[in-house]
Motif scaffolding. Structure first.
Motif, PDB file in Angstrom:
ATOM      1  N   GLY A   1       0.589 -12.332 -13.651  1.00 54.79           N
ATOM      2  CA  GLY A   1      -0.948 -12.588 -13.515  1.00 54.79           C
ATOM      3  C   GLY A   1      -1.786 -11.203 -13.453  1.00 54.79           C
ATOM      4  N   VAL A   2      -1.274 -10.153 -13.858  1.00 57.67           N
ATOM      5  CA  VAL A   2      -1.894  -8.775 -13.770  1.00 57.67           C
ATOM      6  C   VAL A   2      -2.449  -8.564 -15.555  1.00 57.67           C
ATOM      7  CG1 VAL A   2      -1.989  -6.370 -13.361  1.00 57.67           C
ATOM      8  CG2 VAL A   2      -0.668  -8.132 -11.943  1.00 57.67           C
ATOM      9  N   ASP A   3      -3.596  -8.299 -15.590  1.00 56.42           N
ATOM     10  CA  ASP A   3      -4.121  -7.922 -16.907  1.00 56.42           C
ATOM     11  C   ASP A   3      -3.581  -6.625 -17.412  1.00 56.42           C
ATOM     12  OD1 ASP A   3      -5.692  -7.583 -19.056  1.00 56.42           O
ATOM     13  OD2 ASP A   3      -7.370  -8.517 -18.377  1.00 56.42           O
ATOM     14  N   PRO A   4      -2.917  -6.798 -18.520  1.00 56.53           N
ATOM     15  CA  PRO A   4      -2.689  -5.252 -19.103  1.00 56.53           C
ATOM     16  C   PRO A   4      -3.543  -4.185 -19.310  1.00 56.53           C
ATOM     17  CG  PRO A   4      -1.275  -7.381 -20.037  1.00 56.53           C
ATOM     18  CD  PRO A   4      -2.572  -7.881 -19.218  1.00 56.53           C
ATOM     19  N   SER A   5      -4.510  -4.768 -19.363  1.00 58.63           N
ATOM     20  CA  SER A   5      -5.780  -3.692 -19.682  1.00 58.63           C
ATOM     21  C   SER A   5      -6.232  -2.950 -18.461  1.00 58.63           C
ATOM     22  CB  SER A   5      -7.244  -4.557 -20.235  1.00 58.63           C
ATOM     23  OG  SER A   5      -7.564  -5.429 -18.913  1.00 58.63           O
ATOM     24  N   TRP A   6      -5.439  -3.299 -17.301  1.00 58.25           N
ATOM     25  CA  TRP A   6      -5.850  -2.699 -15.902  1.00 58.25           C
ATOM     26  C   TRP A   6      -4.604  -1.677 -15.799  1.00 58.25           C
ATOM     27  CZ3 TRP A   6      -5.656  -7.481 -12.306  1.00 58.25           C
ATOM     28  CH2 TRP A   6      -7.009  -8.147 -12.527  1.00 58.25           C
ATOM     29  N   SER A   7      -3.948  -1.347 -16.901  1.00 60.54           N
ATOM     30  CA  SER A   7      -2.745  -0.634 -16.525  1.00 60.54           C
ATOM     31  C   SER A   7      -3.243   0.928 -16.384  1.00 60.54           C
ATOM     32  CB  SER A   7      -1.960  -0.635 -17.847  1.00 60.54           C
ATOM     33  OG  SER A   7      -2.273  -0.166 -19.203  1.00 60.54           O
ATOM     34  N   LYS A   8      -4.396   1.399 -16.824  1.00 62.13           N
ATOM     35  CA  LYS A   8      -4.831   2.948 -16.608  1.00 62.13           C
ATOM     36  C   LYS A   8      -5.233   3.041 -15.390  1.00 62.13           C
ATOM     37  CE  LYS A   8      -3.590   3.827 -21.024  1.00 62.13           C
ATOM     38  NZ  LYS A   8      -2.514   4.535 -21.198  1.00 62.13           N
ATOM     39  N   ARG A   9      -5.243   1.911 -14.652  1.00 64.32           N
ATOM     40  CA  ARG A   9      -5.939   2.249 -13.132  1.00 64.32           C
ATOM     41  C   ARG A   9      -4.775   2.768 -12.125  1.00 64.32           C
ATOM     42  NH1 ARG A   9      -9.523  -3.263 -12.227  1.00 64.32           N
ATOM     43  NH2 ARG A   9     -10.778  -3.227 -13.915  1.00 64.32           N
ATOM     44  N   TYR A  10      -5.296   3.039 -11.068  1.00 68.43           N
ATOM     45  CA  TYR A  10      -4.449   3.711  -9.877  1.00 68.43           C
ATOM     46  C   TYR A  10      -4.172   2.618  -8.696  1.00 68.43           C
ATOM     47  CZ  TYR A  10      -4.516   8.290 -12.145  1.00 68.43           C
ATOM     48  OH  TYR A  10      -4.286   9.441 -12.926  1.00 68.43           O
ATOM     49  N   PRO A  11      -3.241   2.571  -7.961  1.00 66.71           N
ATOM     50  CA  PRO A  11      -2.970   1.587  -7.002  1.00 66.71           C
ATOM     51  C   PRO A  11      -4.296   1.572  -5.951  1.00 66.71           C
ATOM     52  CG  PRO A  11      -1.093   3.172  -7.189  1.00 66.71           C
ATOM     53  CD  PRO A  11      -2.074   3.637  -8.169  1.00 66.71           C
ATOM     54  N   HIS A  12      -4.960   2.425  -5.736  1.00 58.60           N
ATOM     55  CA  HIS A  12      -6.203   2.443  -4.703  1.00 58.60           C
ATOM     56  C   HIS A  12      -7.335   1.514  -5.286  1.00 58.60           C
ATOM     57  CE1 HIS A  12      -7.638   5.798  -7.165  1.00 58.60           C
ATOM     58  NE2 HIS A  12      -8.937   5.376  -6.546  1.00 58.60           N
ATOM     59  N   GLU A  13      -7.240   1.213  -6.589  1.00 60.79           N
ATOM     60  CA  GLU A  13      -8.309   0.359  -7.199  1.00 60.79           C
ATOM     61  C   GLU A  13      -7.983  -1.205  -7.054  1.00 60.79           C
ATOM     62  OE1 GLU A  13      -9.941   1.973 -10.918  1.00 60.79           O
ATOM     63  OE2 GLU A  13      -8.135   3.393 -10.890  1.00 60.79           O
ATOM     64  N   PHE A  14      -6.875  -1.665  -6.603  1.00 55.65           N
ATOM     65  CA  PHE A  14      -6.385  -2.877  -6.311  1.00 55.65           C
ATOM     66  C   PHE A  14      -6.229  -3.268  -4.830  1.00 55.65           C
ATOM     67  CE2 PHE A  14      -4.547  -1.330 -10.340  1.00 55.65           C
ATOM     68  CZ  PHE A  14      -4.883  -2.233 -11.099  1.00 55.65           C
TER      69      PHE A  14
ATOM     70  N   GLY B   1      -4.672  -5.811  -2.021  1.00 55.39           N
ATOM     71  CA  GLY B   1      -3.181  -6.071  -1.348  1.00 55.39           C
ATOM     72  C   GLY B   1      -2.290  -6.949  -2.183  1.00 55.39           C
ATOM     73  N   GLY B   2      -2.973  -8.108  -2.391  1.00 57.09           N
ATOM     74  CA  GLY B   2      -2.545  -9.173  -3.215  1.00 57.09           C
ATOM     75  C   GLY B   2      -2.031  -8.571  -4.779  1.00 57.09           C
ATOM     76  N   GLN B   3      -3.082  -8.009  -5.316  1.00 57.51           N
ATOM     77  CA  GLN B   3      -2.785  -7.383  -6.586  1.00 57.51           C
ATOM     78  C   GLN B   3      -1.452  -6.299  -6.588  1.00 57.51           C
ATOM     79  OE1 GLN B   3      -6.731  -6.192  -7.348  1.00 57.51           O
ATOM     80  NE2 GLN B   3      -7.264  -7.950  -8.763  1.00 57.51           N
ATOM     81  N   ARG B   4      -1.615  -5.479  -5.679  1.00 58.53           N
ATOM     82  CA  ARG B   4      -0.377  -4.438  -5.537  1.00 58.53           C
ATOM     83  C   ARG B   4       0.660  -5.027  -5.250  1.00 58.53           C
ATOM     84  NH1 ARG B   4      -2.600   0.683  -1.955  1.00 58.53           N
ATOM     85  NH2 ARG B   4      -4.805   0.451  -2.360  1.00 58.53           N
ATOM     86  N   GLN B   5       0.888  -6.238  -4.547  1.00 61.99           N
ATOM     87  CA  GLN B   5       2.063  -6.688  -4.461  1.00 61.99           C
ATOM     88  C   GLN B   5       2.619  -7.371  -5.770  1.00 61.99           C
ATOM     89  OE1 GLN B   5       4.644  -6.017  -2.845  1.00 61.99           O
ATOM     90  NE2 GLN B   5       4.555  -6.980  -0.817  1.00 61.99           N
ATOM     91  N   ARG B   6       1.748  -8.062  -6.573  1.00 65.06           N
ATOM     92  CA  ARG B   6       1.848  -8.610  -8.039  1.00 65.06           C
ATOM     93  C   ARG B   6       2.468  -7.447  -8.802  1.00 65.06           C
ATOM     94  NH1 ARG B   6      -0.450 -13.406  -9.703  1.00 65.06           N
ATOM     95  NH2 ARG B   6      -1.532 -14.477  -8.216  1.00 65.06           N
TER      96      ARG B   6
ATOM     97  N   TYR C   1       0.916  -1.257  -0.222  1.00 63.67           N
ATOM     98  CA  TYR C   1       0.096   0.033   0.076  1.00 63.67           C
ATOM     99  C   TYR C   1       0.843   1.345  -0.061  1.00 63.67           C
ATOM    100  CZ  TYR C   1      -3.695  -3.220   1.028  1.00 63.67           C
ATOM    101  OH  TYR C   1      -4.844  -4.113   0.820  1.00 63.67           O
ATOM    102  N   ALA C   2       2.278   1.243   0.448  1.00 62.33           N
ATOM    103  CA  ALA C   2       3.014   2.367   0.637  1.00 62.33           C
ATOM    104  C   ALA C   2       4.009   2.271  -0.657  1.00 62.33           C
ATOM    105  CB  ALA C   2       3.604   2.451   1.945  1.00 62.33           C
ATOM    106  N   SER C   3       4.490   1.352  -1.231  1.00 62.41           N
ATOM    107  CA  SER C   3       5.306   1.074  -1.938  1.00 62.41           C
ATOM    108  C   SER C   3       4.948   1.657  -3.555  1.00 62.41           C
ATOM    109  CB  SER C   3       5.902  -0.288  -2.180  1.00 62.41           C
ATOM    110  OG  SER C   3       4.837  -1.288  -2.617  1.00 62.41           O
ATOM    111  N   LEU C   4       3.916   1.612  -3.823  1.00 64.31           N
ATOM    112  CA  LEU C   4       3.397   2.295  -5.094  1.00 64.31           C
ATOM    113  C   LEU C   4       2.764   3.761  -5.069  1.00 64.31           C
ATOM    114  CD1 LEU C   4       1.363  -0.689  -6.238  1.00 64.31           C
ATOM    115  CD2 LEU C   4       3.700  -0.078  -7.217  1.00 64.31           C
ATOM    116  N   ASN C   5       3.332   4.643  -5.963  1.00 70.95           N
ATOM    117  CA  ASN C   5       3.018   6.153  -5.841  1.00 70.95           C
ATOM    118  C   ASN C   5       1.439   6.164  -6.396  1.00 70.95           C
ATOM    119  OD1 ASN C   5       2.422   8.886  -6.285  1.00 70.95           O
ATOM    120  ND2 ASN C   5       4.356   9.136  -7.297  1.00 70.95           N
TER     121      ASN C   5
END
Length: 342
Positions: free
Chosen positions: A159-172, A174-179, A118-122
């Motif tokens: 295991g992260v869908d490239p179509s999610w690339s326009k989203r921001y970290p708060h939309e994921f 904890g497990g997805q953020r660590q991926r 939660y803290a390691s991504l801008n």
């Protein structure tokens, strides 16, 4: 035919030390003792004389309870902290004395995965921007499309869908953020990854997925890991060798199978006895007595002597030196040396 020389470790720590000053200003160093005014500087002895090597292609796990210096070792290796003493060598060259500019080529080879996703991504950057940034920085000659393709490939691999690339970290989650944090580390094709408790902030159901992902990346990319954790059940499945720290000093170093089947150091035995076992009808927990000494005022002899059932006068006055074991491991314990442990 001459014997081949042993391969040099990828990472080597030699007598590494880290102390943090508690009293910085002049007035803070003034103390009253026995009716006299004296000047005394207090320091936290976080890492004490740590010597070890990380071989290419292995996952070396560093374990111990909170405050034992695990994360400090990780930050020293990553260059986020400066050692108070000792040396850090990477691929045969000393790196702890390098300037920030001289460290830049190494940043591509060495990457770090932090504990808190939660803290390691801008929060102000989309996932696309967060992943593209290191690729552009380390490969300025790559075209825009090549950078995009590189990021998309790495996202798929974790295991992260490239179509999610326009989203921001708060939309994921904890497990997805660590991926995504793992993907960011992999975008620059590193050979060495420092993972500081990368799954401790995640739900237990997600931890296994992230661990498996890291193991797959290790096999596919030939990665070497320095894996920091307090969870010994994780170590058993992930690590090739294990280092046990107590108050910033190495107690024991052994390959994973040997450590779990035949732990030598009393502290290692106590740690392993606390790991829940499904087939254990009569758990034999070793209950440690006494208080953990403060890293500000370390005991004179063995750091563990105040809680050890085997401690004698020698343990109280003389610090044990790491002794090589027959299986290639290392133990720092007078009781083991004198064969006083059953």
């Amino acid at each position: 035919m001459k014997d081949m020389a042993p391969e040099q470790p990828l990472l080597e720590l030699r007598n590494l030390e880290k102390r943090f000053e508690l009293d910085r200003g002049f007035l803070e160093t003034i103390k009253f003792r026995g009716g006299k005014v004296i000047r005394e500087k207090r320091e936290v002895h976080a890492v004490n004389n740590v010597t070890l090597g990380v071989e290419r292609g292995e996952a070396l796990c560093v374990v111990g309870e909170s405050g034992c210096g695990k994360s400090t070792v990780a930050r020293l290796v990553a260059g986020l902290l400066t050692p108070s003493g000792g040396e850090i060598h990477y691929d045969g060259a000393r790196i702890d004395t390098l300037s920030r500019k001289a460290m830049l080529p190494l940043r591509k080879k060495m990457q770090m995965i932090f504990q808190n996703p939660y803290a390691s991504l801008n929060p102000r950057m989309t996932i696309q921007q967060a992943l593209e940034e290191p690729v552009r920085h380390h490969n300025p000659s790559l075209s825009r499309s090549a950078v995009r393709d590189k990021v998309a490939d790495v996202m798929r691999s974790v295991g992260v869908d490239p179509s999610w690339s326009k989203r921001y970290p708060h939309e994921f989650s904890g497990g997805q953020r660590q991926r995504i944090a793992i993907a960011r580390a992999l975008t620059v094709d590193p050979e060495f990854i420092i993972a500081d408790e990368p799954i401790s902030a995640l739900d237990v159901s997600i931890q296994a997925q992230v661990l498996n992902l890291m193991l797959e990346a290790k096999e596919q990319r030939g990665l070497t890991y320095l894996f920091i954790t307090h969870d010994l059940s994780v170590v058993q499945h992930f690590g090739t060798r294990v280092v046990v720290l107590y108050l910033g000093s190495i107690c024991e170093l052994a390959d994973t199978a040997t450590l779990f089947s035949n732990p030598k150091h009393p502290y290692t035995r106590a740690l392993l006895s606390a790991v829940p076992q499904l087939n254990d009808d009569k758990p034999n927990h070793i209950r440690l007595k006494g208080e953990i000494p403060t890293p500000i005022n370390l005991p004179q002899g063995c750091p563990f002597q105040s809680r050890c059932a085997y401690a004698n006068e020698r343990c109280r006055v003389e610090q044990p030196r790491p002794l090589q074991q027959s299986g290639g491991g290392m133990v720092a314990c007078h009781a083991v040396e004198e064969d006083r442990i059953d």
